[in-house]
Design a protein around this motif. Structure first.
Motif, PDB file in Angstrom:
ATOM      1  N   ARG A 179       9.520  -3.267   2.563  1.00 34.44           N
ATOM      2  CA  ARG A 179      10.157  -3.911   3.704  1.00 34.44           C
ATOM      3  C   ARG A 179       9.448  -3.536   5.006  1.00 34.44           C
ATOM      4  O   ARG A 179       9.053  -2.399   5.203  1.00 34.44           O
ATOM      5  N   GLY A 180       9.313  -4.532   5.868  1.00 34.29           N
ATOM      6  CA  GLY A 180       8.776  -4.272   7.193  1.00 34.29           C
ATOM      7  C   GLY A 180       7.270  -4.281   7.286  1.00 34.29           C
ATOM      8  O   GLY A 180       6.729  -4.150   8.377  1.00 34.29           O
ATOM      9  N   ASP A 181       6.561  -4.415   6.196  1.00 34.78           N
ATOM     10  CA  ASP A 181       5.099  -4.426   6.219  1.00 34.78           C
ATOM     11  C   ASP A 181       4.624  -5.557   5.318  1.00 34.78           C
ATOM     12  O   ASP A 181       4.399  -5.372   4.127  1.00 34.78           O
ATOM     13  N   ALA A 182       4.479  -6.746   5.910  1.00 35.35           N
ATOM     14  CA  ALA A 182       4.136  -7.927   5.119  1.00 35.35           C
ATOM     15  C   ALA A 182       2.751  -7.802   4.494  1.00 35.35           C
ATOM     16  O   ALA A 182       2.530  -8.231   3.358  1.00 35.35           O
ATOM     17  N   GLY A 183       1.807  -7.213   5.231  1.00 35.50           N
ATOM     18  CA  GLY A 183       0.456  -7.071   4.701  1.00 35.50           C
ATOM     19  C   GLY A 183       0.402  -6.176   3.485  1.00 35.50           C
ATOM     20  O   GLY A 183      -0.227  -6.512   2.477  1.00 35.50           O
ATOM     21  N   ARG A 184       1.081  -5.042   3.573  1.00 35.28           N
ATOM     22  CA  ARG A 184       1.078  -4.128   2.435  1.00 35.28           C
ATOM     23  C   ARG A 184       1.851  -4.719   1.260  1.00 35.28           C
ATOM     24  O   ARG A 184       1.478  -4.535   0.099  1.00 35.28           O
ATOM     25  N   ALA A 185       2.939  -5.445   1.557  1.00 32.88           N
ATOM     26  CA  ALA A 185       3.707  -6.079   0.486  1.00 32.88           C
ATOM     27  C   ALA A 185       2.850  -7.090  -0.265  1.00 32.88           C
ATOM     28  O   ALA A 185       2.927  -7.197  -1.492  1.00 32.88           O
ATOM     29  N   GLU A 186       2.012  -7.825   0.455  1.00 34.97           N
ATOM     30  CA  GLU A 186       1.136  -8.794  -0.202  1.00 34.97           C
ATOM     31  C   GLU A 186       0.075  -8.093  -1.043  1.00 34.97           C
ATOM     32  O   GLU A 186      -0.257  -8.543  -2.139  1.00 34.97           O
ATOM     33  N   ASP A 187      -0.447  -6.970  -0.529  1.00 34.91           N
ATOM     34  CA  ASP A 187      -1.426  -6.200  -1.309  1.00 34.91           C
ATOM     35  C   ASP A 187      -0.808  -5.696  -2.613  1.00 34.91           C
ATOM     36  O   ASP A 187      -1.430  -5.754  -3.678  1.00 34.91           O
ATOM     37  N   ILE A 188       0.426  -5.197  -2.522  1.00 37.31           N
ATOM     38  CA  ILE A 188       1.099  -4.681  -3.715  1.00 37.31           C
ATOM     39  C   ILE A 188       1.375  -5.810  -4.700  1.00 37.31           C
ATOM     40  O   ILE A 188       1.211  -5.648  -5.914  1.00 37.31           O
ATOM     41  N   ALA A 189       1.790  -6.976  -4.180  1.00 39.96           N
ATOM     42  CA  ALA A 189       2.044  -8.121  -5.059  1.00 39.96           C
ATOM     43  C   ALA A 189       0.772  -8.531  -5.794  1.00 39.96           C
ATOM     44  O   ALA A 189       0.814  -8.910  -6.971  1.00 39.96           O
ATOM     45  N   TYR A 190      -0.363  -8.440  -5.112  1.00 36.39           N
ATOM     46  CA  TYR A 190      -1.636  -8.781  -5.757  1.00 36.39           C
ATOM     47  C   TYR A 190      -1.954  -7.800  -6.883  1.00 36.39           C
ATOM     48  O   TYR A 190      -2.377  -8.198  -7.973  1.00 36.39           O
ATOM     49  N   GLN A 191      -1.748  -6.509  -6.633  1.00 31.80           N
ATOM     50  CA  GLN A 191      -2.006  -5.506  -7.663  1.00 31.80           C
ATOM     51  C   GLN A 191      -1.050  -5.661  -8.843  1.00 31.80           C
ATOM     52  O   GLN A 191      -1.433  -5.456 -10.004  1.00 31.80           O
ATOM     53  N   ILE A 192       0.198  -6.026  -8.556  1.00 33.93           N
ATOM     54  CA  ILE A 192       1.163  -6.265  -9.632  1.00 33.93           C
ATOM     55  C   ILE A 192       0.692  -7.421 -10.509  1.00 33.93           C
ATOM     56  O   ILE A 192       0.743  -7.357 -11.745  1.00 33.93           O
ATOM     57  N   GLY A 193       0.220  -8.488  -9.876  1.00 33.72           N
ATOM     58  CA  GLY A 193      -0.286  -9.625 -10.638  1.00 33.72           C
ATOM     59  C   GLY A 193      -1.488  -9.257 -11.491  1.00 33.72           C
ATOM     60  O   GLY A 193      -1.605  -9.700 -12.647  1.00 33.72           O
TER      61      GLY A 193
END
Length: 227
Positions: A149-163
Motif C-alpha cells: 500500500r502507498g507505493d504503486a511503483g513497488r507494488a507493480e514490481d512485486i506483481a511482476y515478480q509474482i507473475g
C-alpha cells in the motif's frame, strides 16, 4: 515536345529519373516481428549430447532428502469454502519447482514477458536437453494486484515478480509432474511431530521449563523432520 503524365506514380518516377535518385527497392520480405515475440537465439531443438546423463533413481533420492530438510518451504496449503465445507488447496511452491529442476539436471528453464497494457503475458519454457522434450506455457498476470500500500511503483514490481514465479512454477510442475508431486508430498510428510515431542505433556511444566505454565503452553516444541 511535351510529356503528359497520367498518374502520380509516373510523375514520381519521371522526377526521380530526372534528378538521378533511385527510389527504395521493392522488398518481398515479411515484416519483422517484435523482438519480445521471437524465441531465444540460443534455443536448441532435439536431444543433445551431455557430459553426465541423468539417473532417475538418484534424482528421486536427492529430492527425498532435500524435501525432508525443506519441509513447509516446498508446498503451500490454504483453505477454501466449498458448499459450506472447508477444503484445502495444496501444491508445490516456486522453491520446490526450482529445486526439482536443479536436481533433475540437463534442462533449461526460460521465461519471457510481453506488456499488453493492463497485464503482462509471461511465456515460460522448459526444455529437457537429454530427450529434446520442450514445453511452453503462457500465464497472464494483472498489474494491479494489491501487494504494497502507498507505493504503486513497488507494488507493480512485486506483481511482476509474482507473475514470473507463477509462470516458472507452472511450466516446471507440468513438465516434471511426477518429480514435483513427489517432492512436495515428501515435504508435507516431513512436517510432523517427531518422536519425543511433548504434545501430551501435562499443563504444569514449571518443574521442567519455568514460565511456560503461566502462559498456558500445552506444547512447547515442534519437531520438523523424520524421526
Amino acid at each position: 515536345m511535351t510529356t503528359i503524365i497520367d498518374n502520380d506514380d509516373s510523375r514520381v518516377r519521371t522526377l526521380e529519373a530526372f534528378a538521378g535518385v533511385a527510389g527504395p527497392a521493392p522488398s518481398n520480405l515479411p515484416a519483422t516481428q517484435p523482438q519480445s515475440f521471437l524465441p531465444p537465439v540460443d534455443r536448441v531443438h532435439g536431444a543433445q549430447q551431455v557430459a553426465v546423463r541423468r539417473h532417475e533413481p538418484d534424482v528421486l533420492r536427492k529430492i527425498k532428502e532435500l524435501a525432508a530438510a525443506a519441509g513447509e518451504y516446498f508446498y503451500y496449503r490454504f483453505p477454501v469454502k466449498n458448499k459450506g465445507k472447508t477444503e484445502y488447496i495444496e501444491g508445490p511452491t516456486i522453491k520446490c519447482a526450482n529445486a526439482v529442476a536443479r536436481l533433475f539436471g540437463n534442462c533449461d528453464v526460460d521465461c519471457r514477458s510481453v506488456d499488453i497494457g493492463t497485464h503482462w503475458v509471461f511465456h515460460a519454457r522448459f526444455m529437457d536437453l537429454e530427450t529434446g522434450y520442450s514445453l511452453t506455457r503462457p500465464l497472464q498476470q494483472r498489474k494491479t494486484q494489491a501487494t504494497v500500500r502507498g507505493d504503486a511503483g513497488r507494488a507493480e514490481d512485486i506483481a511482476y515478480q509474482i507473475g514470473t514465479s507463477k509462470a516458472i512454477r507452472n511450466v516446471v510442475t507440468n513438465a516434471l509432474d511426477t518429480f514435483t508431486t513427489f517432492a512436495w508430498q515428501e515435504a508435507k510428510m516431513s512436517v510432523r511431530a517427531g518422536a519425543g515431542c511433548l504434545d501430551s505433556a501435562p499443563r504444569d511444566l514449571s518443574g521442567f521449563l519455568p514460565g511456560y505454565a503461566e502462559r498456558g503452553a500445552f506444547r512447547f516444541c515442534r519437531c520438523v523432520g523424520r524421526a
